[in-house]
Design an enzyme around this catalytic site. Structure first.
Site, short mmCIF file in Angstrom:
data_model
loop_
_atom_site.label_atom_id
_atom_site.label_comp_id
_atom_site.label_asym_id
_atom_site.label_seq_id
_atom_site.Cartn_x
_atom_site.Cartn_y
_atom_site.Cartn_z
N GLU A 1 -0.63 2.04 -5.26
CA GLU A 1 -0.54 3.24 -4.73
C GLU A 1 -1.53 4.04 -5.43
OE1 GLU A 1 -0.60 4.07 -8.41
OE2 GLU A 1 1.20 5.57 -7.85
N TRP A 2 -2.80 3.51 -5.85
CA TRP A 2 -3.94 4.07 -6.27
C TRP A 2 -3.86 4.80 -7.58
CZ3 TRP A 2 -2.75 6.57 -1.20
CH2 TRP A 2 -2.90 5.55 -0.10
N GLY A 3 -3.09 4.54 -8.27
CA GLY A 3 -3.02 5.11 -9.49
C GLY A 3 -2.07 6.29 -9.80
N ASP B 1 0.77 -1.04 -0.13
CA ASP B 1 -0.01 0.13 0.01
C ASP B 1 0.84 1.20 0.05
OD1 ASP B 1 -2.53 1.37 0.01
OD2 ASP B 1 -3.22 -0.06 1.58
N ASP C 1 -10.13 3.38 -3.50
CA ASP C 1 -10.54 2.26 -3.28
C ASP C 1 -12.30 2.07 -3.67
OD1 ASP C 1 -8.60 1.94 -1.69
OD2 ASP C 1 -9.56 1.85 0.36
#
Ligand code: GLA
Length: 403
Positions: A180-182, A147, A202
């Site tokens: 890393e959510w893009g 994460d 998320d």
């Protein structure tokens, strides 16, 4: 001569250590992760019971392989810096849990974070990369989700490259999931570093909503789907776009919305990581998650991410090129009312510049199977006339019959 040798040695070392483990995740990873349903409420009991249920429900045999414990399994570091599992929730330790999961013919995944703390505030991996990679390898971990919380001042490229190298050095083949959510467009640089990378923030268990949480939002499945635009060329065997884990069976959506969610994840070659309670799931949820025709489309060996070819009045048409000349077709109705379909295969010739494939029903004939009702719908010689209910799909497999 000596210089040449040194150069060769350096090159060899670079390629040996700079790259991720090869030959892993050749099709989108399938499994189960604790977060979407259980958040911090994880324990060895939950993980073991889920492993048992994955086997008894037929999910393992349908292809679900990784059992992944997300955040909150870890509680501190010991005096030598080794990560410590919560002794109350994991009294037998992580190695014993991994052994149990392996004994069921499954693989074991774990979660950590490139920052100093995980998103739930547990100890992160920063500064302990090799120590963690070594311990994960020793425990028998097969998959690591990594994460990006508490990462102030860190660079995604450097942090994830470092952990990828450490995993490689620790010697056990571990699928590496960048989470890393893009933010840094990992699809552009992480092909050598990891096997899959989150493309968005998320997921939230709703069809098309935005859930605001102070400074950040979680997203409904249609919102996430829209965010996958323009990145399909980055996905393929061993390197996947990850639009986040499944919400099928978590209760926020209707059965048809869950079916649409699952279908679209199959169409875009997304990892299929179930996020529901496998022990108590309904028959309907089971039937969605284990639909072998939908899974075959997701797991097709070519690993080509599907594409949207049209969108009109809430009705979208998606195509995915498959092996042996086959295609998957999905009509997705995002609107609040049923939508008629009148699709003339012969008139709708589609060329995919990325895969260099052409769907041309005037040159080739395909048999049509409805993936959800399992009925045969004739061939592409005849126009398809039907309708799709609101928030649902018509998902088809076109099998090449003759040229
Ligand atoms: C982040 C990730 C989620 C989950 C949580 C755990 O929000 O994106 O998938 O792992 O952290 O705290």
């Amino acid at each position: 001569m000596k210089k040449g040798f040194v150069l060769l040695f350096l090159l060899f070392t670079f390629f040996a250590y700079a790259q991720k483990f090869p030959n892993l995740a050749l099709t989108p990873p399938m499994g189960w992760n604790s977060w979407n349903k259980f958040s911090c409420n994880v324990s060895e009991k939950l993980l073991k019971e889920t492993a048992d249920a994955l086997v008894s429900s037929g999910m393992r045999d349908a292809g679900y392989e990784y059992i992944i414990v997300d955040d909150c399994w870890q509680i501190s570091r010991d005096s030598m810096g080794f990560i410590v599992a919560d002794p109350v929730r994991f009294p037998s330790g992580i190695k014993a849990l991994a052994d149990y999961i392996h004994s069921k013919g499954l693989k074991f995944g774990i979660y950590s974070c490139a920052g100093t703390k995980t998103c739930a505030g547990r100890p992160g991996g920063r500064g302990h990369e090799f120590q963690d990679a070594y311990l994960y390898a020793k425990w028998g971990v097969d998959y690591l989700k990594y994460d990006w919380c508490s990462s102030d001042g860190q660079s995604q490229k450097e942090s994830y490259r470092l952990m990828s190298r450490m995993l490689k050095e620790a010697g056990r083949p571990i699928v590496f999931n960048l989470c890393e959510w893009g933010g840094s467009k990992p699809w552009e640089w992480a092909g050598e570093v990891g096997h899959l990378w989150r493309t968005t923030g998320d997921i939230f268990d709703c069809f098309d909503c935005e859930k605001k949480n102070g400074g950040w939002s979680a997203w409904g499945v249609m919102k996430i789907l829209d965010m996958q635009k323009d990145i399909r060329q980055y996905a393929g065997p061993g390197h996947w776009n990850d639009p986040d884990m499944l919400e099928v069976g978590n209760g926020g959506m209707t059965v048809s919305e869950d079916r649409a969610h699952f279908s679209m994840w199959c169409m875009i070659a997304a990892p299929l990581i179930a996020g529901n309670d496998i022990k108590t799931m309904s028959q309907q949820t089971h039937d969605i998650l284990t639909n072998s025709d939908a899974i075959d489309i997701n797991q097709d060996a070519l690993g080509i991410q599907g594409m949207k070819i049209s969108s009109e009045d809430g009705l979208e048409t998606w195509l995915k090129p498959l092996s042996a000349g086959d295609w998957a077709v999905c009509f997705l109705n995002r609107s609040a009312t049923a939508k008629p379909i009148d699709f003339d295969w012969i008139k709708n010739v589609v060329t995919d510049d990325f895969s260099k494939r052409k769907l041309d029903a005037s040159a080739e004939t395909f048999k049509i199977k409805d993936v959800w009702t399992k009925t045969e719908l004739g061939t592409t010689q005849k126009a398809l006339k039907t309708e799709v209910p609101s928030h649902d799909v018509l998902m088809l497999r076109l099998s090449l019959t003759k040229k």
